[in-house]
Write an enzyme that holds these catalytic residues in place. Sequence first.
Site, PDB file in Angstrom:
ATOM      1  N   CYS A  78       5.035  11.681  -8.686  1.00  0.00           N
ATOM      2  CA  CYS A  78       5.801  12.113  -7.503  1.00  0.00           C
ATOM      3  C   CYS A  78       7.306  12.098  -7.795  1.00  0.00           C
ATOM      4  O   CYS A  78       7.777  12.976  -8.512  1.00  0.00           O
ATOM      5  CB  CYS A  78       5.398  11.288  -6.296  1.00  0.00           C
ATOM      6  SG  CYS A  78       5.712  12.154  -4.753  1.00  0.00           S
ATOM      7  N   HIS A 173      -0.071  10.647  -6.118  1.00  0.00           N
ATOM      8  CA  HIS A 173       0.115   9.217  -6.409  1.00  0.00           C
ATOM      9  C   HIS A 173      -1.185   8.578  -6.917  1.00  0.00           C
ATOM     10  O   HIS A 173      -1.947   8.029  -6.118  1.00  0.00           O
ATOM     11  CB  HIS A 173       0.497   8.474  -5.120  1.00  0.00           C
ATOM     12  CG  HIS A 173       1.912   8.670  -4.701  1.00  0.00           C
ATOM     13  ND1 HIS A 173       2.920   7.797  -5.026  1.00  0.00           N
ATOM     14  CD2 HIS A 173       2.487   9.645  -3.972  1.00  0.00           C
ATOM     15  CE1 HIS A 173       4.056   8.218  -4.522  1.00  0.00           C
ATOM     16  NE2 HIS A 173       3.822   9.344  -3.869  1.00  0.00           N
ATOM     17  N   GLU A 175      -1.626   5.841  -8.275  1.00  0.00           N
ATOM     18  CA  GLU A 175      -1.636   4.380  -8.040  1.00  0.00           C
ATOM     19  C   GLU A 175      -2.116   4.044  -6.622  1.00  0.00           C
ATOM     20  O   GLU A 175      -2.398   2.892  -6.318  1.00  0.00           O
ATOM     21  CB  GLU A 175      -0.245   3.777  -8.323  1.00  0.00           C
ATOM     22  CG  GLU A 175       0.811   3.955  -7.245  1.00  0.00           C
ATOM     23  CD  GLU A 175       1.385   5.365  -7.138  1.00  0.00           C
ATOM     24  OE1 GLU A 175       0.909   6.277  -7.842  1.00  0.00           O
ATOM     25  OE2 GLU A 175       2.316   5.557  -6.321  1.00  0.00           O
TER      26      GLU A 175
HETATM   27  N1  GLN Z   1      10.249  13.208  -1.797  1.00  0.00           N
HETATM   28  C1  GLN Z   1      10.474  12.180  -2.759  1.00  0.00           C
HETATM   29  C2  GLN Z   1      11.617  12.539  -3.679  1.00  0.00           C
HETATM   30  O1  GLN Z   1      12.167  13.572  -3.559  1.00  0.00           O
HETATM   31  C3  GLN Z   1       9.237  11.877  -3.579  1.00  0.00           C
HETATM   32  C4  GLN Z   1       8.178  11.284  -2.705  1.00  0.00           C
HETATM   33  C5  GLN Z   1       7.322  10.297  -3.405  1.00  0.00           C
HETATM   34  O2  GLN Z   1       7.598   9.847  -4.525  1.00  0.00           O
HETATM   35  N2  GLN Z   1       6.290   9.901  -2.721  1.00  0.00           N
HETATM   36  O3  GLN Z   1      11.957  11.767  -4.503  1.00  0.00           O
END
Ligand code: GLN
Length: 190
Positions: A78, A173, A175
């Site tokens: 992410c 994610h 995890e």
């Molecule tokens: N929107 C977040 C970002 O721009 C990422 C979201 C996440 O890691 N769950 O960093």
Amino acid sequence: MKVGVLALQGAFGLHERVLNRLGVAAVQVRTAQELAEVDRLVIPGGESTAISKLLDANGLADPLAERLAGGLPVLGTCAGLILLASEVVDGYPGQRCFGAVDAAVRRNGYGRQADSFSAPVAVAIDGWQSAFPGVFIRAPVVESTGAEVEVMAELDGVPVLCRQGSAVASSFHPELADDDRIHRWFLEQE
Ligand code: GLN
């Protein structure tokens, strides 16, 4: 094998928990010294803007760029994907991305918190019998990938798990899933 989890901000504790469950004593990485000592690194989800600023504030940006250029095996999830990408759309001015995976990503491309969702993700890894439970939270959308990127999974035609050399990155994610196959696979890579 010494596995580090970048622990500046975000969901690093959950990655540590999965790694510990797999019998790997993960170490938290907050300094250049700690980074120098790991053989493998996880960059967690969180806020890529905040992680980027903290990398600068902690003197970690250049050492991280060097380790990545040197082929450090890395798993980014992410926000971690955003940091590993080569181009960030809708970042803040000066937001870091390290280009370990040649991809353009749009922050929050799937929408805001309320648009977070789960979806089964079919991953192209030999021997995987079932889809991986993908949890997407304000996830980035991979808008394009370079020729050297291997797309390991797509959702509705959009890459959600990508690999380039020793760098692998997911927009979801792993995890947060009750499934440790992606971490296990990452630990097994040369
Ligand atoms: N929107 C977040 C970002 O721009 C990422 C979201 C996440 O890691 N769950 O960093």
